[in-house]
Design a protein around this motif. Sequence first.
Motif, short mmCIF file in Angstrom:
data_model
loop_
_atom_site.label_atom_id
_atom_site.label_comp_id
_atom_site.label_asym_id
_atom_site.label_seq_id
_atom_site.Cartn_x
_atom_site.Cartn_y
_atom_site.Cartn_z
N ASP A 90 15.82 3.07 -48.39
CA ASP A 90 15.25 1.75 -48.65
C ASP A 90 16.12 0.69 -48.00
N LEU A 91 15.80 0.33 -46.79
CA LEU A 91 16.55 -0.74 -46.15
C LEU A 91 15.58 -1.87 -45.82
N PRO A 92 16.06 -3.11 -45.77
CA PRO A 92 15.17 -4.23 -45.49
C PRO A 92 14.42 -4.03 -44.17
N ASP A 93 13.25 -4.62 -44.10
CA ASP A 93 12.42 -4.48 -42.92
C ASP A 93 12.87 -5.48 -41.87
N CYS A 94 13.95 -5.17 -41.18
CA CYS A 94 14.44 -6.05 -40.12
C CYS A 94 15.24 -5.18 -39.13
N ARG A 95 15.62 -5.78 -38.02
CA ARG A 95 16.38 -5.04 -37.01
C ARG A 95 17.75 -4.68 -37.61
N VAL A 96 18.14 -3.45 -37.50
CA VAL A 96 19.37 -3.00 -38.15
C VAL A 96 20.39 -2.56 -37.10
N ARG A 97 21.65 -2.97 -37.33
CA ARG A 97 22.72 -2.47 -36.48
C ARG A 97 23.53 -1.48 -37.31
N VAL A 98 23.77 -0.32 -36.75
CA VAL A 98 24.49 0.73 -37.48
C VAL A 98 25.91 0.84 -36.92
N VAL A 99 26.88 0.77 -37.84
CA VAL A 99 28.28 0.99 -37.45
C VAL A 99 28.77 2.21 -38.22
N VAL A 100 29.21 3.22 -37.52
CA VAL A 100 29.72 4.42 -38.20
C VAL A 100 31.24 4.44 -38.07
N MET A 101 31.89 4.67 -39.21
CA MET A 101 33.35 4.70 -39.19
C MET A 101 33.84 6.11 -39.47
N HIS A 102 34.96 6.41 -38.84
CA HIS A 102 35.59 7.71 -39.09
C HIS A 102 37.09 7.57 -38.95
N ASP A 103 37.82 7.95 -39.99
CA ASP A 103 39.27 7.92 -39.97
C ASP A 103 39.82 6.53 -39.58
N GLY A 104 39.23 5.49 -40.14
CA GLY A 104 39.73 4.13 -39.90
C GLY A 104 39.35 3.51 -38.57
N ARG A 105 38.48 4.19 -37.79
CA ARG A 105 38.05 3.65 -36.50
C ARG A 105 36.54 3.58 -36.47
N ILE A 106 36.01 2.72 -35.58
CA ILE A 106 34.56 2.67 -35.40
C ILE A 106 34.20 3.73 -34.36
N SER A 107 33.36 4.69 -34.78
CA SER A 107 33.00 5.75 -33.84
C SER A 107 31.62 5.53 -33.22
N LEU A 108 30.83 4.65 -33.80
CA LEU A 108 29.50 4.36 -33.22
C LEU A 108 29.08 2.95 -33.65
N ASP A 109 28.46 2.23 -32.73
CA ASP A 109 27.98 0.87 -33.03
C ASP A 109 26.73 0.65 -32.18
N ARG A 110 25.53 0.75 -32.81
CA ARG A 110 24.29 0.58 -32.05
C ARG A 110 23.17 0.05 -32.94
N GLU A 111 22.12 -0.46 -32.30
CA GLU A 111 20.98 -0.97 -33.05
C GLU A 111 19.94 0.12 -33.22
N CYS A 112 19.17 0.04 -34.29
CA CYS A 112 18.06 0.97 -34.47
C CYS A 112 17.06 0.41 -35.48
N LEU A 113 15.98 1.12 -35.69
CA LEU A 113 14.99 0.69 -36.67
C LEU A 113 15.45 1.12 -38.07
N PRO A 114 15.03 0.39 -39.12
CA PRO A 114 15.49 0.75 -40.48
C PRO A 114 15.21 2.22 -40.82
N ALA A 115 14.07 2.72 -40.38
CA ALA A 115 13.70 4.10 -40.72
C ALA A 115 14.62 5.14 -40.08
N ASP A 116 15.30 4.74 -39.00
CA ASP A 116 16.13 5.70 -38.25
C ASP A 116 17.61 5.69 -38.68
N VAL A 117 17.97 4.79 -39.58
CA VAL A 117 19.40 4.61 -39.91
C VAL A 117 20.04 5.91 -40.39
N GLY A 118 19.37 6.57 -41.33
CA GLY A 118 19.92 7.81 -41.89
C GLY A 118 20.16 8.84 -40.80
#
Lengths: 249, 276
Positions: free
Chosen positions: A208-236
């Motif tokens: 359940d994420l708001p219906d808007c453009r979403v930017r996903v930032v994935v962190m691992h071990d204190g660093r950002i390992s991914l930073d990209r835009e996607c649709l709310p349905a694709d976040v997971g």
Amino acid sequence: MTPSDPIIRLENVYTAYEGADRPTLTDISFSVGRGEFVVVGGPNGAGKTTLLETINGMLPITHGTATVCGHDVRGDGVQVRCRVGYLLQNFAFDPLTPFTVEEVVLMGRFGMIGLIRKPRKEDHEAVEKALHLLGIGDLAKRPIGKLSGGQQQKVLLAQNLARDPQVLLLDEPFSNLDMFARESINKLLSRLVASGIAVVIVSHAFDDLPDCRVRVVVMHDGRISLDRECLPADVGQVIRHAGSAPCYA
Amino acid sequence: MLEFIIQNNIVCHAVEAMLFASVACAILGVIITQVQISSIGFTMAHAAFAGAAVGMFLSINVTICAILAGVCVAFLIGPLSDKARVSPDTALGLLFGISMAVAIFFIAYMQTLGQGFSAMGLLFGDVISLYREEIYLLALICVVAVVLVVVLYKEITGIIFNKRIAESVGIRVKPVYYAMLFVIALTVALCLPIIGGLLIYVWLVTPAAIALQFCYRLSAMFMVAPIVAAAISVSGALAGLEYSLPVAPLTAVLFSVVFIAAVFLSPKRRVSFRKY
């Protein structure tokens, strides 16, 4: 600061807890514009909450520069926190807690009001507005300790909205909420994002994420390992894919 | 100050002292119990007790020594737990142990020197032999406690609600927190000679605990706790002097009895359908 400037800008930021022998955040460079909706994901202990607390100046930055709402986080943390809403993770209040809902929401404006000064009429109006936005106006006079976990979560969200934040940092905001409450919060977040508020959210509830453009930032071990835009349905899916390494499983 | 009601000078001084001490302790007690720094209050009370014992032994002003010791402990807890890599709870345990050891050592040593009677006053309090200046000082600290709460009410309520949330909404938590600790140390040190090092904690914690049984709002607690404390303390002083009983221990027992009654009478534990 012009409207097109990022409202959050972190450059080569390192954060370490007192007494720690290594930084919790390492070399974070990250910026968020007005009206952006950012979901921060990653495994437990990846540094997601640390990132939020670094943005609002609650944790010391040992290296690098951070500017939020035009204020230097290192030198002017209090000013930053007056402009940034931060919903902390997992709060439950004792039934004997001697505060009513409206008193708790008013606290959200205490930093803005300043030391010694008393709350004014506009502060009480802002409280009323925030309670109305969350649909909990009828709970205003109730002691917060007597509410359910979900209602308490809404009160804390109202506390943050009461100070008209330019940035909203939410740590697991859906953790105590039922399906209906999630839907109404999501609608509210969509409206806030559309009005230009930057929202950064740490969550494991990707359905359940708001219906808007979403930017996903994935962190691992204190660093950002991914930073990209996607649709709310694709976040997971994006977060799961980014974390397909064994350490994330 | 109350001579127009109580003609006997000794009784009048005792009632005034108990009144001001109880109001100051009760107001600060609401902060202590609600911020959940009871162990800090406890340790500060015993550090002030140790400071007073050292002051008495060295024939230096007892009150100043007690204030210095209380304030030192308040400001040592954080650095000690950081440097020694121990939890604040352990740091408090260490400081409490040191305070008690110092206090007991000097009191025992003074007894061997024949100064035991004055040293016992530090343990159980003494409301009989008070100077007028001491009562003025107690009245002053009572005003300071009230002013602290009135002026910093907003910030104090934020810290009481939750320190981390208070920080996150932009409240300057550290200076307000240390101001609170400083006034607590000051109050403890000034109340020590009349209430005693072993009993002062009752004055700090019990009135707030009684008020909490009936109050749903913090503002109500700040009103109810000092009223209850003043009523019990004045009654204890009058009864103690009338029947030649030790005033501070008698009042401490009264506090405990009222607390037990409050727990049984508290509406917070009843199941009801009252609409808030």
